[in-house]
Design a protein around this motif. Structure first.
Motif, PDB file in Angstrom:
ATOM      1  N   LYS A 101      -2.737  -3.819   1.271  1.00  0.00           N
ATOM      2  CA  LYS A 101      -3.992  -3.651   0.568  1.00  0.00           C
ATOM      3  C   LYS A 101      -4.957  -4.782   0.913  1.00  0.00           C
ATOM      4  O   LYS A 101      -4.527  -5.908   1.086  1.00  0.00           O
ATOM      5  N   ALA A 112       0.807  -1.221   0.000  1.00  0.00           N
ATOM      6  CA  ALA A 112       0.000   0.000   0.000  1.00  0.00           C
ATOM      7  C   ALA A 112       0.841   1.273   0.000  1.00  0.00           C
ATOM      8  O   ALA A 112       0.290   2.373   0.011  1.00  0.00           O
ATOM      9  N   TRP A 140      -6.177  -1.036   1.952  1.00  0.00           N
ATOM     10  CA  TRP A 140      -5.768  -0.194   3.065  1.00  0.00           C
ATOM     11  C   TRP A 140      -6.982   0.285   3.862  1.00  0.00           C
ATOM     12  O   TRP A 140      -8.119   0.293   3.373  1.00  0.00           O
TER      13      TRP A 140
END
Length: 418
Positions: free
Chosen positions: A275, A170, A277
């Motif tokens: 992810k 992320a 997030w």
């Protein structure tokens, strides 16, 4: 035939050499001198072997296996000194630079002189990427640098670059440069600059990571500022993004200002680094209407989400009769919002003298821009009012009849059974 014996002397540009020499003759002419001994280099002496050819111009070549320039940090291996005639000497070698160069094959080359300032070019050998952050997917495609000796002190500077890399799934970076200067005084540190996409935020980050004096991994923080960004309908301004590289992993912290219900307040927050997030923002002291203050509020937004999940605390009224509420639900900046409320753990509510309530249910809601608190509570066998009521049901509401205005209602129902 050949003659051998002890030899010592100072070689221009290379310094003092002591050891042995063997001179060989062919057809009455001296053709080659082989040498072995020690050469002053770095922080001490280095063992060398080599040869001197006496053709015009003469060529002196000396080789050494290893030389430590800064213990545990900068070491040269496979050194070759070459001096042709009266020209300046040259040096080529392979280089290791401690933990930051782990897995890299580096070379150094350039003009060498035993005295004065010195600068040799460092290059990466092979296709391996530079990965200075052990345990993280941060990788740099190119690497250049210099090995210098200012005022007799050795220091290596490496600069890597990558078009795109990442710290986690992320947190990705583009147009990245990373520079380290390794020396006895500086230790090991890495300065990083790049444009990061941290969850929903694009920000230029810069900062320095260091290896602690006792050794270990690079740790430290990169930071940058986002001028403005609207997330889930909330306008955020002056957002400082701090990405920290720790032994345990990556953390992302946020701080800035946001506008909620028409009021500007400061916030702190976090962003998960995998992810999908999750963005979490925390605010304090938001007045929704006269007599109703949200003391603490945490708003969480997930990737691809449009509404915030909220949890918090609010106070209705003041003094000894203040009502302390816990909040939970979902929040959006437009339309109808309904949050469930309950008594904060460990608190009671005394709306009337002698009547103490330990549980309640209700809501904090917004309809057409107006906020309202509605609660219902039942007190069974209240000790202080037992002679009057065995069970009491109380309904109470605080509302804004229109945005910016507040109305306190009388209890909707107050009943008792003896």
């Amino acid at each position: 035939g050949c003659l051998a014996g002890a030899a010592s002397g100072t070689i221009a540009g290379l310094g003092a050499l002591t050891g042995t020499a063997s001179a060989c003759f062919s057809n009455g002419a001296l053709t080659i001198v082989t040498l072995s001994g020690s050469l002053a280099f770095g922080t001490g002496q280095v063992a060398v072997t080599g040869s001197l050819t006496l053709a015009s111009p003469s060529v002196l070549t000396l080789t050494a296996t290893t030389a430590s320039l800064v213990p545990a940090l900068i070491t040269l291996n496979n050194l070759t000194f070459t001096k042709v005639g009266n020209a300046s000497a040259s040096l080529t070698a392979t280089l290791t630079v401690g933990a930051l160069g782990s897995g890299l094959s580096l070379s150094v080359a350039g003009t060498y002189n035993s005295t004065g300032d010195l600068s040799l070019a460092i290059a990466k050998v092979g296709v391996a990427k530079w990965q200075p952050l052990a345990g993280f997917p941060f990788a740099l495609d190119t690497l250049t640098g210099t090995l210098k000796r200012p005022a007799g002190l050795w220091a290596a500077t490496l600069t890597g670059a990558a078009t795109a890399t990442s710290l986690s799934t992320a947190v990705t970076l583009t147009s990245v440069t990373a520079t380290t200067t390794i020396s006895a005084s500086a230790g090991s540190s890495l300065t990083v600059t790049g444009t990061a996409l941290a969850g929903p935020l694009s920000v230029k980050l810069t900062g320095t990571l260091t290896i602690p004096g006792g050794g270990g991994k690079l740790t430290g923080c990169l930071s940058g500022t986002v001028a403005s960004k609207t997330l889930g309908g909330l306008p955020l301004t002056g957002v400082t993004v701090t990405v920290c590289v720790l032994d345990a992993g990556i953390t992302v912290a946020l701080a800035g200002s946001l506008t909620i219900e028409g009021k500007v307040t400061t916030f702190t927050g976090t962003l998960t680094t995998v992810k999908p997030w999750t963005l979490t923002l925390s605010v304090t002291g938001v007045t929704l209407l006269t007599g109703v203050v949200v003391d603490e509020l945490t708003l969480s937004l997930v990737e691809a989400g449009t509404t915030y999940t909220v949890a918090g605390k609010a106070t209705v009224g003041s003094g000894g009769s203040a009502l302390k509420l816990s909040l939970a639900g979902t929040y959006k900046t437009t339309g109808t919002v309904t949050l469930t409320v309950s008594l904060q753990p460990g608190t009671t509510w005394t709306p009337l003298s002698g009547l103490t309530l330990t549980t309640l249910t209700g809501s904090l809601s917004r309809t057409t821009g107006a906020w309202k608190v509605s609660v219902t509570s039942t007190a069974a066998s209240n000790s202080s009012m037992r002679s009057l009521w065995a069970e009491t049901t109380l309904r109470f509401s605080v509302a804004s009849s229109r945005p910016g205005k507040t109305h306190f209602s009388r209890p909707g129902r107050c009943t008792s059974r003896k």
